[in-house]
Design a protein around this motif. Sequence first.
Motif, mmCIF file in Angstrom:
data_model
loop_
_atom_site.group_PDB
_atom_site.id
_atom_site.type_symbol
_atom_site.label_atom_id
_atom_site.label_comp_id
_atom_site.label_asym_id
_atom_site.label_seq_id
_atom_site.Cartn_x
_atom_site.Cartn_y
_atom_site.Cartn_z
ATOM 1 N N LEU A 43 -31.534 -42.977 -61.289
ATOM 2 C CA LEU A 43 -30.236 -42.948 -61.884
ATOM 3 C C LEU A 43 -30.542 -42.684 -63.465
ATOM 4 O O LEU A 43 -31.089 -43.164 -64.075
ATOM 5 C CB LEU A 43 -29.558 -44.392 -61.926
ATOM 6 N N ASP A 44 -29.864 -41.490 -63.839
ATOM 7 C CA ASP A 44 -30.101 -40.984 -64.998
ATOM 8 C C ASP A 44 -29.192 -41.596 -65.957
ATOM 9 O O ASP A 44 -27.873 -41.434 -65.929
ATOM 10 C CB ASP A 44 -29.762 -39.261 -65.278
ATOM 11 N N PRO A 45 -29.498 -42.568 -66.910
ATOM 12 C CA PRO A 45 -28.558 -43.186 -67.959
ATOM 13 C C PRO A 45 -27.567 -42.362 -68.780
ATOM 14 O O PRO A 45 -26.470 -42.602 -68.858
ATOM 15 C CB PRO A 45 -29.266 -44.174 -68.882
ATOM 16 N N THR A 47 -26.333 -39.316 -67.689
ATOM 17 C CA THR A 47 -25.312 -38.718 -66.835
ATOM 18 C C THR A 47 -24.626 -39.591 -65.900
ATOM 19 O O THR A 47 -23.636 -39.156 -65.177
ATOM 20 C CB THR A 47 -25.704 -37.503 -66.223
ATOM 21 N N ASN A 48 -25.332 -40.836 -65.472
ATOM 22 C CA ASN A 48 -24.840 -41.654 -64.658
ATOM 23 C C ASN A 48 -24.838 -40.987 -63.553
ATOM 24 O O ASN A 48 -23.963 -41.164 -62.492
ATOM 25 C CB ASN A 48 -23.560 -42.175 -64.872
ATOM 26 N N ARG A 49 -25.883 -40.232 -62.940
ATOM 27 C CA ARG A 49 -25.937 -39.427 -61.679
ATOM 28 C C ARG A 49 -27.372 -39.801 -61.071
ATOM 29 O O ARG A 49 -28.387 -39.940 -61.880
ATOM 30 C CB ARG A 49 -25.866 -37.998 -61.915
ATOM 31 N N TYR A 50 -27.512 -39.935 -59.896
ATOM 32 C CA TYR A 50 -28.810 -39.911 -59.186
ATOM 33 C C TYR A 50 -29.341 -38.692 -59.036
ATOM 34 O O TYR A 50 -28.868 -37.726 -58.540
ATOM 35 C CB TYR A 50 -28.648 -40.634 -57.498
ATOM 36 N N TYR A 70 -22.648 -41.548 -59.240
ATOM 37 C CA TYR A 70 -22.822 -42.670 -59.252
ATOM 38 C C TYR A 70 -22.703 -43.291 -57.774
ATOM 39 O O TYR A 70 -23.358 -44.194 -57.378
ATOM 40 C CB TYR A 70 -22.282 -43.711 -60.340
ATOM 41 N N SER A 80 -24.676 -48.579 -55.342
ATOM 42 C CA SER A 80 -23.359 -49.436 -55.865
ATOM 43 C C SER A 80 -23.218 -50.806 -55.245
ATOM 44 O O SER A 80 -22.791 -51.819 -55.656
ATOM 45 C CB SER A 80 -22.081 -48.535 -55.537
ATOM 46 N N ARG A 120 -30.566 -54.150 -63.368
ATOM 47 C CA ARG A 120 -30.184 -52.785 -63.602
ATOM 48 C C ARG A 120 -30.701 -52.014 -62.605
ATOM 49 O O ARG A 120 -31.914 -51.914 -62.072
ATOM 50 C CB ARG A 120 -30.700 -52.110 -65.020
#
Length: 768
Positions: A43-45, A47-50, A70, A80, A120
């Motif tokens: 998870l890239d903080p 962009t909030n994308r995997y 996300y 999630s 996290r």
Amino acid sequence: MLSILRSLVQEVNGARDLQEALDVIVSRVQKAMGTEVCSVYLLDPATNRYILMATEGLYRKAVGKVSLGYSEGLVGLVGSREEPINLEDAPAHPRYRYFPETGEERFRSFLGVPIIHHRRVLGVLVVQQRESSRCFDEGEEAFLVTVSAQLAGVIAHSEATGAISGLSLTGEEARDVSFNGVPGAPGVAIGDGVVVYPAADLDVVPEKPAEDIEQELEMFRAAVKAVREDIERVANRLASQLRPEEQALFDVYLRMLGDEALPGEVANQIREGTWAQGALKQVVQQYVRHFEMMDDHYLQERAVDVRDLGRRLLSHLQEGDQRHLEYPARTVLVSEELTPAMLGEVPKGQLVGLVSVKGSSNSHVAILARAMGVPTVMGLVDIPVNQLDGKELVVDGFEGQIFASPSDDLRAFYQAICDEEDELIRGLEALRDQPCETTDGHRVSMLVNTGLMTDVVRSLSHGAEGIGLYRTEVPFMIKDRFPSEQEQRQYYREQLEAFAPNPVTMRTLDVGGDKSLTYFPIQEENPFLGWRGIRVTLDHPEIFLVQVRAMLKASEGLNNLQIMLPMISNISEVEESLHLIYRVYHEVREEGYDIHMPKVGVMVEIPAAVYQIRELADRVDFLSVGSNDLTQYLLAVDRNNPRVAQLYHSYHPAVLQALVRIAQDAHAVGKPVGICGELAGDPGGALLLMAMGFDSLSMNAASLPKVKSVIRSVSREWAMQLLEDVLLLDSPHVIKSCVDLALRNAGFGRYLRPGKSTTVAFAEKALS
């Protein structure tokens, strides 16, 4: 599986960077589980994308290019929900998301587990299989969950290392990289990191480029030669005492030092641009990992030899390296474990901040930092400390956060906080000699917590009316032995004279827990519930008697001494302590000293004491609440442990209810009660304590002007109404928000630090 897991963890720990670690994980897990696919999505903080970061089985060209939102796809569902998802026919699931560039349409079975570190979600670990009939069994699911849990910390550390180096997961520039720890000393500092480390410890050698490659090679060759000579000398001296097979061990060492062995690899690393100590660290750790992963027990033991050889070489390298640390004008000192001696090496006026991986808010360095007014963060987890040398750092001692490579906006945000603090303190100087009295005439004594003479100087300049807590363990901590009676007497006299005729409350020796003496080690599995405080000194009356005798003699002619007993949990402890104090008092009087019997009080720090206030008060002259320890014991939270720091809250309803009860019970039997701890130094907390009826508030000197300003500006009636309102609430965070809101409405918003992380506050400001 345990053997596979152990080998996997060791190999991942040895990876040079995050990408290599992830490649090792997918390769080894795929092989161990016999699956066709193993992939890691992080998870890239930013962009909030995997992002698909590594795979064994999918198309490699998709790595770094495929990403999911996300909550998108099965990967997003695993993240999630924060739990494993095991499917026989993944494409039939309504959340299935197909990416043609991965080639995953061939695989039907799916097992994904979240990678979670300190609550996290870092990413998702996925295995896939072609046969639709295969369902991963419970054992396989459990293994993958175990792998994920074991490797989460390693991934977090590697991720942080990459971020500090300036790169995000997507390869873009990373800024404002934050790490959370424990506040050590309040304030904000902006400066350049200088990593300091103990001698001959390979693990803490920082990573730095070589300034002069030939010079580094020359120093390393000299170190190898010196170590060879040392080993040959020892081997010759012991030759007559050793059997041939024992003598052969020295030959092993000498072969390792051959040009084609370890030294050759270190020299190659140096030629590639790494300084000698860092190159040695890399090669030795690589050798150690290689030996530890071997199945043969004899070969595994050779890892110890390599480590020992590495330490010997490092020791000679450090002796031969005459270069001294250079301290920039604004130095932020960084170390695995800071010591007072390290602080003393920094030229005067150049130390602006401290960062320590180990340690707590009660360690000697933290106490010293508060006395010096140096913002400090301690107890950081998963921080690659060796990467911080030369980096620009922001130290937030209020929140317990540090930021590496701050952006211009973040730097400006913190500079504004620094400027506001300086302006506020200057504006409050006029209050120094004013009494701390509410608008309707209620008076509260403003006392300070001290441990060093530097504390005293700051305290007097801020208008303190006495000392509510003098930590007598500090003179013990700066010695390499127990201080003599005369040495203690000198320390205590300085404190008593500085504040005479105002009271000085001296706590008897309080060691144990997180406060240790190098010459009197206490090793326990659960030190906070163990041998500490009064329990130690009553078991060692020779220590207690000498200390009390020094206190009493130091008070001659001043008579402003008060003695306080820490960690009281039983009435018998008070009675035994009083017996010893009276005994010393009469002995000192017989020696000719003209002294008065000091007031004696107890610290209320343990829940048991909360329910015995009346019985305790019948036997002593005053009570004082140690709110920091009382909070951690009531909530069963180690306040110095960053893993559970979010659970420690001074505004917890149980803490406030206990404090109300203590004040009521003490006054019911006519005894004064004070409080020392972080809550007393918080403007909102001080208002609630004043409303409860506490007679004195003791805090760090830096907090005193703000607290006095707030109390002098409100009526006690107003504060009591605020207390009545918050006691009806059941959430510490809601209570804190209500108190902050009341202060803002009363015009004291500038005294408040953000109740949430500064990262969130900065983000909100940027958005606005």
